[in-house]
Each structure stands twice: as structure tokens, then as C-alpha cells.
Design a protein around this motif. Structure first.
Motif, PDB file in Angstrom:
ATOM      1  N   GLU A  15      46.292  54.421  33.165  1.00 12.67           N
ATOM      2  CA  GLU A  15      46.406  53.136  33.874  1.00 12.67           C
ATOM      3  C   GLU A  15      46.759  52.015  32.908  1.00 12.67           C
ATOM      4  OE1 GLU A  15      45.938  50.344  37.153  1.00 12.67           O
ATOM      5  OE2 GLU A  15      46.452  52.459  36.948  1.00 12.67           O
ATOM      6  N   ILE A  16      46.145  52.034  31.738  1.00 13.39           N
ATOM      7  CA  ILE A  16      46.445  51.017  30.724  1.00 13.39           C
ATOM      8  C   ILE A  16      47.905  51.121  30.276  1.00 13.39           C
ATOM      9  CG2 ILE A  16      45.948  50.344  28.335  1.00 13.39           C
ATOM     10  CD1 ILE A  16      42.997  51.137  28.947  1.00 13.39           C
ATOM     11  N   GLN A  17      48.362  52.329  30.055  1.00 16.17           N
ATOM     12  CA  GLN A  17      49.761  52.529  29.660  1.00 16.17           C
ATOM     13  C   GLN A  17      50.712  52.039  30.750  1.00 16.17           C
ATOM     14  OE1 GLN A  17      51.410  53.486  27.011  1.00 16.17           O
ATOM     15  NE2 GLN A  17      53.404  53.519  28.046  1.00 16.17           N
ATOM     16  N   HIS A  18      50.399  52.387  31.998  1.00 13.28           N
ATOM     17  CA  HIS A  18      51.260  52.001  33.119  1.00 13.28           C
ATOM     18  C   HIS A  18      51.325  50.480  33.265  1.00 13.28           C
ATOM     19  CE1 HIS A  18      53.038  51.845  37.112  1.00 13.28           C
ATOM     20  NE2 HIS A  18      52.004  51.139  37.528  1.00 13.28           N
ATOM     21  N   CYS A  19      50.162  49.821  33.259  1.00  5.25           N
ATOM     22  CA  CYS A  19      50.133  48.372  33.458  1.00  5.25           C
ATOM     23  C   CYS A  19      50.793  47.640  32.292  1.00  5.25           C
ATOM     24  CB  CYS A  19      48.694  47.896  33.634  1.00  5.25           C
ATOM     25  SG  CYS A  19      47.918  48.434  35.171  1.00  5.25           S
ATOM     26  N   THR A  20      50.578  48.130  31.082  1.00  8.38           N
ATOM     27  CA  THR A  20      51.208  47.518  29.916  1.00  8.38           C
ATOM     28  C   THR A  20      52.726  47.629  30.000  1.00  8.38           C
ATOM     29  OG1 THR A  20      49.283  48.080  28.563  1.00  8.38           O
ATOM     30  CG2 THR A  20      51.301  47.493  27.403  1.00  8.38           C
ATOM     31  N   GLN A  21      53.214  48.794  30.401  1.00  8.60           N
ATOM     32  CA  GLN A  21      54.662  48.986  30.544  1.00  8.60           C
ATOM     33  C   GLN A  21      55.226  48.058  31.616  1.00  8.60           C
ATOM     34  OE1 GLN A  21      56.552  51.459  28.602  1.00  8.60           O
ATOM     35  NE2 GLN A  21      58.077  49.968  29.292  1.00  8.60           N
ATOM     36  N   ALA A  57      44.647  44.388  36.646  1.00  5.02           N
ATOM     37  CA  ALA A  57      44.355  45.824  36.631  1.00  5.02           C
ATOM     38  C   ALA A  57      44.201  46.337  35.196  1.00  5.02           C
ATOM     39  CB  ALA A  57      45.472  46.594  37.344  1.00  5.02           C
ATOM     40  N   LEU A  58      44.996  45.797  34.279  1.00  2.61           N
ATOM     41  CA  LEU A  58      44.912  46.193  32.885  1.00  2.61           C
ATOM     42  C   LEU A  58      43.547  45.822  32.293  1.00  2.61           C
ATOM     43  CD1 LEU A  58      46.214  47.218  30.243  1.00  2.61           C
ATOM     44  CD2 LEU A  58      47.156  44.928  29.920  1.00  2.61           C
ATOM     45  N   PRO A 369      31.884  37.059  46.162  1.00  2.00           N
ATOM     46  CA  PRO A 369      32.239  38.349  46.764  1.00  2.00           C
ATOM     47  C   PRO A 369      31.009  39.127  47.203  1.00  2.00           C
ATOM     48  CG  PRO A 369      32.407  38.469  44.379  1.00  2.00           C
ATOM     49  CD  PRO A 369      32.134  37.028  44.708  1.00  2.00           C
ATOM     50  N   GLU A 370      31.205  39.960  48.212  1.00  3.03           N
ATOM     51  CA  GLU A 370      30.164  40.891  48.609  1.00  3.03           C
ATOM     52  C   GLU A 370      30.055  41.992  47.547  1.00  3.03           C
ATOM     53  OE1 GLU A 370      28.099  40.611  51.289  1.00  3.03           O
ATOM     54  OE2 GLU A 370      29.046  38.622  51.444  1.00  3.03           O
ATOM     55  N   PRO A 371      28.892  42.620  47.413  1.00  2.00           N
ATOM     56  CA  PRO A 371      28.756  43.692  46.424  1.00  2.00           C
ATOM     57  C   PRO A 371      29.814  44.778  46.611  1.00  2.00           C
ATOM     58  CG  PRO A 371      26.612  43.099  47.314  1.00  2.00           C
ATOM     59  CD  PRO A 371      27.626  42.348  48.124  1.00  2.00           C
ATOM     60  N   GLY A 372      30.526  45.103  45.539  1.00  2.00           N
ATOM     61  CA  GLY A 372      31.556  46.130  45.585  1.00  2.00           C
ATOM     62  C   GLY A 372      32.892  45.673  46.127  1.00  2.00           C
ATOM     63  N   GLU A 373      32.986  44.409  46.540  1.00  2.00           N
ATOM     64  CA  GLU A 373      34.256  43.913  47.105  1.00  2.00           C
ATOM     65  C   GLU A 373      35.332  43.786  46.038  1.00  2.00           C
ATOM     66  OE1 GLU A 373      35.932  39.848  49.319  1.00  2.00           O
ATOM     67  OE2 GLU A 373      33.784  40.229  49.219  1.00  2.00           O
ATOM     68  N   LEU A 374      34.936  43.405  44.830  1.00  2.00           N
ATOM     69  CA  LEU A 374      35.871  43.250  43.719  1.00  2.00           C
ATOM     70  C   LEU A 374      35.507  44.219  42.599  1.00  2.00           C
ATOM     71  CD1 LEU A 374      36.099  39.354  43.338  1.00  2.00           C
ATOM     72  CD2 LEU A 374      37.794  40.867  44.390  1.00  2.00           C
ATOM     73  N   PRO A 375      36.475  44.615  41.789  1.00  2.00           N
ATOM     74  CA  PRO A 375      36.136  45.380  40.580  1.00  2.00           C
ATOM     75  C   PRO A 375      35.234  44.538  39.674  1.00  2.00           C
ATOM     76  CG  PRO A 375      38.509  45.447  41.027  1.00  2.00           C
ATOM     77  CD  PRO A 375      37.940  44.416  41.933  1.00  2.00           C
TER      78      PRO A 375
END
Length: 440
Positions: A15-21, A57-58, A369-375
Motif C-alpha cells: 500500500e505504501i509503494q502504491h500510494c507513493t507511486q 492513505a499513505l 467521528p463515531e468509533p471505527g468511522e475513520l482510520p
């Protein structure tokens, strides 16, 4: 044999590689400079909406990967150390104006900085070397100090220096005493019984206390200016997030009265009118925009020539009964979060005598936010603000249920309409409508 945790860390790495690219490709496609350690790198990358989503996301993936790789005990230990000591280098550099004491592109020495600041060279070296671990300043050779993009930003921006000074002198000490205040005054909703009160040994409310020192007051004002410049706090979100063009509200076309068709908006606690001016400019259907604040603020505010007759400033304390009767909308931006429920209810009840059927109260603030609504990484940013209000004012940021309960406590004739969060805004629009008999 792979375990679930091993699989997760590889997923995060991908995921880090994808978002960085994606971020890299987006900057290249938009002709933007790529992030670097060169001194001429921009203060912040100019990201598209898609780029901002990849950036979020990164950071989320990096945050989770760090926690997994370290393990629970080292992770907690490191976080605690960063929380206690993380600001020290920046606080030191800001207090003694070290970043602005030599031009970017040149170098200086620990000895020279110490002489200029009239402090021991050993302290300059140890604090700046700590800041250097966060890439703020660099030491190209022993005892020599050079700028990095971060220290250059600190040297160039008086607003950034104001934020760091405010954090170091006001917020940080208050945070250190916040738990003590809860133990000292359990359940208190008084703004003079909080971490700030203990840290600064004062019986004044935060806003009144900093006014006693012109330097602190000016620094706080500059800090707010930089905060308001953040993309998520832009006035544009307010202009497009609420149907200002539908004003005046006429709920009974046959019995529509002149009062009901007034086209009036009141910006309660609207400071020098930044929002009021923007509203009047963008929506000619608004016949009267009233910006209310305390006397020192309104006395320093000016109505632009183009808005004469449509925009006005009025001296008003929002704890007193509202003076503008029957307006279509009463707008409160960053007002209620400064107060505990006890006082926020008083502010809302002060509106009641002015309300008419269909009048709306529009609040522009965080909606927790509600619990779990956001990362977790994104949720933490919201929780920062909530704890900040607690330690400075015994106040709070509120969730959807909190907003409903607050208005219900103030008066059951306030009827919940909706909560919306304009795209890329950090603040929500919380809307209640007055239903029932006229306020009295």
C-alpha cells in the motif's frame, strides 16, 4: 509459514509503494516539483483531491506498519517519549529565534548562535542536534549549522513561529496539567478549572488571560491565521456546503410575512467579518448580513463600500438575548466548541427569543467521528482538537449525538435537520430548525 501479521505487514508495504507511486505520478503530471531536501522545495506539495486521498492513505499505512513492526511495548514507549520530548528542539529554536538568525543558503556555528542568543553553546548544540533528528537544521560538519527546508520554513514564516511559540508556551504546559485538573475538579464544566488554569496559575479564562500580555495575544492571533489557511478550514466549504441561495425561507407561501421573507443572516461571534463579507458577495439574495462580536472587534471592523446597506457590524455578547429577530439563519462558526455544555446551552438559549418558525441555526465545527468511522491516523487529528479544547477551556468537540443532546437540552423546539461535511472540509455543518411557537 506466513502468519496473519506477516501478511498484514506485506500488505501495508504494498500500500505504501502504491500510494507513493501515485503521489509521484500525480505531481509529475501536474508539473509540480517533487519533494526533496533542496532548500527551494515548496513549503508543502500542491496536491490534487486524488493526491490528498493518496497522502491520507499513505500516512495511515505508515502509521499502522510502524506499530506492527515495533510491537506493543516499544511502540507505546516510543510514542510516550515523542509526546514528552518531541517539541523540545522546535520550542528551543523558536524561543531563541535561531532559525531566523542566519539566512537560508548560508551556515553558522553553534558558538555564533549561542553568542547571539546569550545562552550556553552546549545547550544550543544539544537542543539543535535533537531538532536535527527530525531534519530541522543540519550539521554539515562538526559545530556548523545549516538550514534544511523545515528550518527555512521556520525562518521565513512568522505565523509558523507563532504556532510553535503558542504550542510551547500555552498548549504544552496545559496538556501536562490536564489530568491534574480532572483530579482537582472532577466533572467541572468551568473554563477556569482546567489544565490551563493550573499550568498558568490563573483564575482567568484562557482568552482573557492571554489578553493581559500583548505579545501572547498577538502570537495567538497569528497562530489562528495559519490554522485558518489550512485547506480543510477554508471559507469556500461554508459557501458551498449550505443552501444560502434558498434564503429567504418561506415555509407558508400563502401566509408568508415580510418578517419570514427577510433574507437575513446573523453571523454570531463573527469576528471581523471574513465570512459575512464572503456571504454577502456570493449571495445577492441575502438582503442583510449582520456580523456580531464584542466591542473591541466590531470597533476595528469596516464595511466595504460595495456592501454598504447589506452588511453591518453589531456589538453583541452571545450570552445575551439575540437582538436580531426572525432571521433566516443564525450562523456560529467555531463558537460552541470553546464552551462546555453548560455554557453552550446558554448561548443557544439566548437565540430562542429571536427565533421564528423555520429559522435555522447553522453550526460550523468539527463533528467527532463515531468509533471505527475513520482510520486511527485520521481520527487522531480530530481527537487532538477535542483534547485541546478540554485542557484550555474545559470545552469539547462534539459528535452527532452530542449535538442532538445539546440542542434538545437548550430547547426541544430546536429540530435536528442534518449534518453534512463538504468534500475535503475538516469541519461539518450542523443544522437545526426552529419548530413550534415563536421564541419567547
Amino acid at each position: 509459514m506466513e502468519t496473519g501479521t506477516q501478511s498484514r505487514i506485506l500488505e501495508l508495504a504494498a500500500e505504501i509503494q502504491h500510494c507513493t507511486q501515485c503521489l509521484h505520478d500525480g505531481l509529475v503530471a501536474d508539473g509540480q516539483p517533487l519533494p526533496s531536501w533542496e532548500l527551494d522545495t515548496p513549503p508543502a506539495p500542491k496536491l490534487s483531491l486524488e493526491g490528498q486521498a493518496h497522502q491520507d492513505a499513505l500516512f495511515e499505512a505508515m502509521h499502522e506498519l510502524q506499530a506492527l513492526i515495533l510491537g506493543p511495548v516499544p511502540y507505546i514507549f516510543n510514542k510516550a517519549l515523542e509526546s514528552v520530548y518531541g517539541l523540545l528542539g522546535l520550542h528551543f529554536a523558536t524561543r531563541f529565534s535561531l532559525a531566523s538568525s542566519f539566512p537560508p543558503g548560508t551556515t553558522t556555528t553553534f558558538a555564533t548562535l549561542a553568542d547571539q542568543a546569550q545562552i550556553p553553546e552546549s545547550d544550543v548544540a544539544r537542543y539543535l542536534r535533537f531538532a536535527m533528528t527530525d531534519r530541522v537544521f543540519a550539521e554539515p560538519s562538526k559545530g556548523v549549522v545549516a538550514h534544511t527546508p523545515a528550518s527555512k520554513a521556520l525562518a521565513s514564516s512568522s505565523q509558523l513561529r507563532a504556532v510553535l511559540g503558542h504550542l510551547g508556551d500555552e498548549i504544552w504546559p496545559s496538556a501536562c496539567r490536564a489530568v491534574d485538573a480532572i483530579q482537582e475538579w472532577p466533572g467541572s464544566e468551568e473554563p477556569t478549572q482546567c489544565g490551563f488554569s493550573l499550568a498558568h496559575d490563573t483564575d482567568k479564562v484562557f482568552f482573557d488571560d492571554i489578553k493581559t500580555d500583548e505579545r501572547r495575544a498577538r502570537r495567538f492571533a497569528e497562530s489562528l491565521e495559519l490554522l485558518h489557511q489550512r485547506p480543510g478550514f477554508q471559507i469556500a466549504h461554508v459557501l458551498r456546503g449550505y443552501d444560502w441561495g434558498a434564503i429567504p425561507f418561506i415555509h407558508d407561501q400563502e401566509k408568508g410575512t415580510e418578517e419570514a421573507a427577510s433574507g437575513v443572516v446573523v453571523d454570531v461571534g463573527g469576528s471581523t467579518g471574513t465570512l459575512g463579507i464572503a456571504l454577502a458577495d456570493a449571495f445577492p439574495n441575502l438582503k442583510r448580513v449582520v456580523v456580531q462580536d464584542l466591542a473591541p472587534v466590531t470597533a476595528a471592523s469596516t464595511v466595504p463600500d460595495r456592501l454598504q446597506g447589506r452588511l453591518e457590524f453589531e456589538t453583541h455578547d452571545f450570552f445575551a438575548d439575540q437582538t436580531v429577530k426572525g432571521a433566516d439563519a443564525y450562523f456560529l462558526r467555531w463558537v460552541l466548541h470553546d464552551w462546555s455544555d453548560h455554557y453552550a446551552v446558554r448561548i443557544l438559549r439566548a437565540l430562542v427569543p429571536a427565533m421564528r418558525e423555520g429559522s435555522q441555526v447553522v453550526v460550523n465545527e468539527f463533528c467527532m467521528p463515531e468509533p471505527g468511522e475513520l482510520p486511527p491516523y485520521q481520527e487522531k487529528r480530530a481527537r487532538f482538537h477535542d483534547l485541546g479544547m478540554k485542557q484550555l477551556l474545559n470545552a469539547k468537540e462534539r459528535s452527532k449525538e452530542d449535538w442532538k443532546e445539546l440542542f434538545k437540552t437548550a430547547d426541544e423546539r430546536f429540530t435536528f435537520q442534518y449534518i453534512s461535511k463538504p468534500h475535503m472540509s475538516e469541519l461539518s455543518l450542523v443544522v437545526f430548525e426552529w419548530r413550534g411557537s415563536k421564541g419567547h
